[in-house]
Design a protein around this motif. Sequence first.
Motif, PDB file in Angstrom:
ATOM      1  N   THR A 229      24.574 -51.826 -84.127  1.00 59.35           N
ATOM      2  CA  THR A 229      24.071 -53.192 -83.947  1.00 59.35           C
ATOM      3  C   THR A 229      23.481 -53.399 -82.561  1.00 59.35           C
ATOM      4  O   THR A 229      22.643 -54.293 -82.368  1.00 59.35           O
TER       5      THR A 229
ATOM      6  N   PRO B 171      21.124 -51.945 -80.681  1.00 58.22           N
ATOM      7  CA  PRO B 171      19.661 -52.051 -80.570  1.00 58.22           C
ATOM      8  C   PRO B 171      19.113 -53.338 -81.184  1.00 58.22           C
ATOM      9  O   PRO B 171      18.128 -53.898 -80.690  1.00 58.22           O
ATOM     10  N   GLN B 172      19.752 -53.817 -82.261  1.00 57.20           N
ATOM     11  CA  GLN B 172      19.294 -55.060 -82.882  1.00 57.20           C
ATOM     12  C   GLN B 172      19.484 -56.239 -81.924  1.00 57.20           C
ATOM     13  O   GLN B 172      18.622 -57.122 -81.815  1.00 57.20           O
TER      14      GLN B 172
ATOM     15  N   ARG C 196      19.674 -56.055 -78.603  1.00 58.95           N
ATOM     16  CA  ARG C 196      18.789 -55.914 -77.444  1.00 58.95           C
ATOM     17  C   ARG C 196      17.370 -56.360 -77.776  1.00 58.95           C
ATOM     18  O   ARG C 196      16.652 -56.867 -76.913  1.00 58.95           O
ATOM     19  N   ARG C 197      16.968 -56.150 -79.026  1.00 62.54           N
ATOM     20  CA  ARG C 197      15.621 -56.572 -79.451  1.00 62.54           C
ATOM     21  C   ARG C 197      15.606 -57.998 -79.981  1.00 62.54           C
ATOM     22  O   ARG C 197      14.564 -58.484 -80.426  1.00 62.54           O
ATOM     23  N   GLU C 198      16.789 -58.633 -79.941  1.00 63.66           N
ATOM     24  CA  GLU C 198      16.940 -60.013 -80.389  1.00 63.66           C
ATOM     25  C   GLU C 198      16.449 -60.193 -81.824  1.00 63.66           C
ATOM     26  O   GLU C 198      15.778 -61.183 -82.167  1.00 63.66           O
ATOM     27  N   ARG C 199      16.788 -59.265 -82.671  1.00 62.44           N
ATOM     28  CA  ARG C 199      16.392 -59.347 -84.080  1.00 62.44           C
ATOM     29  C   ARG C 199      17.321 -60.270 -84.861  1.00 62.44           C
ATOM     30  O   ARG C 199      18.515 -60.331 -84.592  1.00 62.44           O
TER      31      ARG C 199
ATOM     32  N   ARG D 147      19.256 -59.674 -69.092  1.00 65.50           N
ATOM     33  CA  ARG D 147      19.670 -60.019 -70.449  1.00 65.50           C
ATOM     34  C   ARG D 147      21.109 -59.566 -70.665  1.00 65.50           C
ATOM     35  O   ARG D 147      21.475 -58.456 -70.268  1.00 65.50           O
TER      36      ARG D 147
ATOM     37  N   GLU E 250      24.368 -57.859 -71.886  1.00 65.51           N
ATOM     38  CA  GLU E 250      24.608 -56.618 -72.598  1.00 65.51           C
ATOM     39  C   GLU E 250      25.392 -56.893 -73.887  1.00 65.51           C
ATOM     40  O   GLU E 250      26.241 -57.776 -73.910  1.00 65.51           O
TER      41      GLU E 250
ATOM     42  N   TRP F  16      26.842 -60.986 -85.054  1.00 67.34           N
ATOM     43  CA  TRP F  16      25.563 -60.638 -85.692  1.00 67.34           C
ATOM     44  C   TRP F  16      25.814 -60.074 -87.089  1.00 67.34           C
ATOM     45  O   TRP F  16      25.113 -60.426 -88.050  1.00 67.34           O
TER      46      TRP F  16
END
Length: 314
Positions: free
Chosen positions: A224, A226-227, A229-232, A290, A292, A301
Amino acid sequence: MSVSHEALWSIGELAERAAATVKTVRFYSDRGLLPEAGRSGGGHRRYGPEALERLRLIRSLRALDLPLPEVRRILDDEEAAGPALEDAVAGRLRDLGSQLRALRWREAALRLVQECPPGERAERVRLLGAVAGRPSTDAPARFWRGWLPARMPARATAAFLEVAVPQPPAEPAPEQVLAFARLHAMTSSPCPAGAQPRPDVHRVAGPGGAAVLYTGLAEAYELTGPQLRRERTPRPGEALDAYVAAYASAYGTRDTRDFRRRLAGLLAAEPRLDRYWELAAVVISAPGGRPEPTPGAADGWLRAALDTDNAGAA
């Protein structure tokens, strides 16, 4: 080779040649660090050129703040720049690093007290006093040990604590010190009467499924990251599948649509540790950067992704 009496110096002469005091020479001589070449007829100490070189080396080592036992080991080493000196310097650097970290935390804490409104200073002093010198992660670690299932394998416990307990930064910004102090206060306070140390949704797994559950959750949280960090937007996918599989494996069942609906209901009924994870994110994130990802953010999430998945299948 013997040294003639004329080549020997009194304690005062040695001190003068070394730009030291007689008291300093006598101090090192009394501790066996300066070799005597002989004695005068009246029994006074006499020193040769090797004592001058030894005294200069001793004073150089002491100027580096090396303690006397370390100086003795270096002098006893056959090679002046050998392993004893290397070990002593490395040890001193570690000590200084620890002291510098403590000073940086104390400086940030003092700034927090100085810059807060006068009416809040007494309370902030009490809050910061527990972490201003040498911040410890003992309180958060104890908190999580009470939260985790009983008899959970030590390796699984250690792996979870590594990601759940934020490590205080070496050079903290004031907001990081304040967040860590609040985290410490939160995890040091006794649990309210009747509060459970861990959620029922984890308790159901029992001691046997605890390691399976937390190992699987750690994998899902990592997926999760990377999701986040990319604010998906939360959505079904590999991370959610790993999340549901962790619970299904711990419960001894399969990942089915009915299980996903049941799991969503169980998770929605559990108390959240949102405040803990908010503070943890401040502690581990670079000031002004941002936040962590934390296990709490990942879990939130994934819960949202599970709700989206269930709603799409309805």
